[in-house]
Scaffold this motif. Structure first.
Motif, short mmCIF file in Angstrom:
data_model
loop_
_atom_site.label_atom_id
_atom_site.label_comp_id
_atom_site.label_asym_id
_atom_site.label_seq_id
_atom_site.Cartn_x
_atom_site.Cartn_y
_atom_site.Cartn_z
N ASP A 192 -16.14 -22.41 -12.14
CA ASP A 192 -14.79 -23.15 -11.94
C ASP A 192 -15.43 -24.42 -10.89
N PRO A 193 -14.92 -25.61 -11.32
CA PRO A 193 -15.58 -26.88 -10.50
C PRO A 193 -14.74 -26.71 -9.24
N GLU A 194 -13.85 -26.11 -8.85
CA GLU A 194 -13.00 -26.20 -7.92
C GLU A 194 -14.03 -25.15 -6.66
N ARG A 195 -14.80 -24.39 -7.06
CA ARG A 195 -15.50 -23.38 -6.20
C ARG A 195 -16.96 -23.67 -6.44
N PHE A 196 -17.46 -24.25 -7.34
CA PHE A 196 -19.16 -24.60 -7.58
C PHE A 196 -19.25 -26.18 -7.88
N GLY A 254 -19.87 -15.81 -6.44
CA GLY A 254 -19.17 -17.02 -5.71
C GLY A 254 -17.98 -17.22 -5.72
N ARG A 255 -17.16 -16.46 -6.80
CA ARG A 255 -15.86 -16.59 -6.59
C ARG A 255 -15.38 -15.69 -5.27
N ARG A 256 -15.98 -14.55 -5.02
CA ARG A 256 -15.63 -13.67 -4.03
C ARG A 256 -15.97 -14.38 -2.72
N TRP A 257 -17.09 -15.29 -2.71
CA TRP A 257 -17.60 -15.86 -1.46
C TRP A 257 -16.73 -16.80 -1.03
N TRP A 258 -16.36 -17.69 -1.94
CA TRP A 258 -15.54 -18.96 -1.55
C TRP A 258 -13.94 -18.68 -1.16
N ARG A 259 -13.70 -19.30 -0.17
CA ARG A 259 -12.28 -19.31 0.40
C ARG A 259 -11.87 -20.76 0.62
N ALA A 277 -21.51 -26.71 -21.67
CA ALA A 277 -20.51 -25.78 -22.16
C ALA A 277 -20.67 -24.26 -21.68
N ALA A 278 -21.94 -23.89 -21.72
CA ALA A 278 -22.04 -22.65 -20.86
C ALA A 278 -21.65 -22.50 -19.76
N ALA A 279 -21.97 -23.70 -18.98
CA ALA A 279 -21.72 -23.62 -17.55
C ALA A 279 -20.18 -23.56 -17.28
N ALA A 280 -19.43 -24.41 -17.98
CA ALA A 280 -18.06 -24.60 -18.01
C ALA A 280 -17.35 -23.29 -18.09
N ARG A 281 -17.90 -22.49 -18.98
CA ARG A 281 -17.19 -21.07 -19.21
C ARG A 281 -17.35 -20.12 -18.06
#
Length: 257
Positions: free
Chosen positions: A230-234, A197-202, A223-227
């Motif tokens: 990134d809420p900027e991308r997901f 997802g980090r590589r997908w998002w632009r 907490a596990a999700a937050a680790r």
């Protein structure tokens, strides 16, 4: 493709059952949906199939009950959209302000090598500014799926810029053992989903969606999700587990009140 039957599903839209040409019995569903209180002239969502049956076998989904009988071709995938567009002569698909084609009915789209070609054909035929492609996947841990997702990443950047592609992962839990209980096929780990997802998002893309259909035994740990994410991308989407036959038999139904 020959439509065998259509029926209205309450106020939610029209369900199509179609027989694809071929030697074997090949039946698929697709849906011309209606969102309550939103006119189709403003938002139009078409849900289409990519396979005959489904190999994933999620325990809350009836899609795997018929087994798996093969992939659809890109032409057969696009034919579903073409039929629903034809049945709505009052709407201009190419100029529609928001036409969402959701690959989320029967089948796992990333296990069909024809899915990327279908995305290209969609854009070629109805590629107005309002066309949005939407792919829902469990991200099965298979080379075919990985290659398909990488190819879709290239297509998204080339043809569906400006937030016109929505990628959704069916995650269902933040606990890896719980996720493996949900489906027969082994999915990517959440760590691998996060990396892709980090590589997908632009910048300018839609956020990558993580869908959680939470049965009573499927935990969601913020907490596990937050680790990982990134809420900027997901973004997270939590949905009820509707009482399908599969969900009822597996005891996973979970409606909201």
């Amino acid at each position: 493709m020959r439509v065998v039957s259509t029926r209205s599903v309450g106020s939610l839209g029209r369900l199509y059952l179609a027989r694809m040409s071929g030697e074997r019995e090949r039946l698929v569903e697709f849906v011309d949906t209606v969102e309550p209180s939103v006119p189709k002239a403003d938002k139009w969502v078409l849900m289409i199939s990519t396979q005959v049956g489904c190999v994933i076998g999620c325990r809350m989904c009836d899609g795997g009950a018929m087994g798996w009988r093969g992939n659809l071709t890109a032409a057969e995938i696009v034919a579903q959209v073409r039929r629903m567009v034809r049945d709505n002569p009052g709407l201009d698909a190419r100029r529609h302000p928001k036409l969402k084609v959701h690959f989320a009915r029967l089948g796992e789209p990333t296990l069909n090598p024809a899915t990327p070609e279908a995305l290209e054909r969609l854009e070629a035929e109805w590629g107005g500014p309002g066309l949005m492609a939407s792919i829902s996947t469990v991200a099965p841990d298979a080379p075919t799926a990985a290659a398909c997702l990488e190819e879709m990443r290239t297509i998204k950047d080339r043809l569906y810029g400006g937030g016109r592609f929505q990628l959704q992962f069916s995650a269902h839990s933040t606990d890896e053992s719980a996720r493996r209980r949900v489906m027969r096929a082994r999915p990517w780990t959440l760590e691998r989903v996060a990396d892709f997802g980090r590589r997908w998002w632009r910048p300018g893309d839609r956020k990558v969606t993580l869908n959680f259909a939470l049965a009573p035994d499927q935990p969601l740990d913020p907490a596990a999700a937050a680790r990982l994410f990134d809420p900027e991308r997901f973004l997270f989407k939590i949905t009820p587990v509707n009482p399908t036959r599969a969900a009822e038999s597996s005891g996973t139904s979970r409606l909201w009140s």
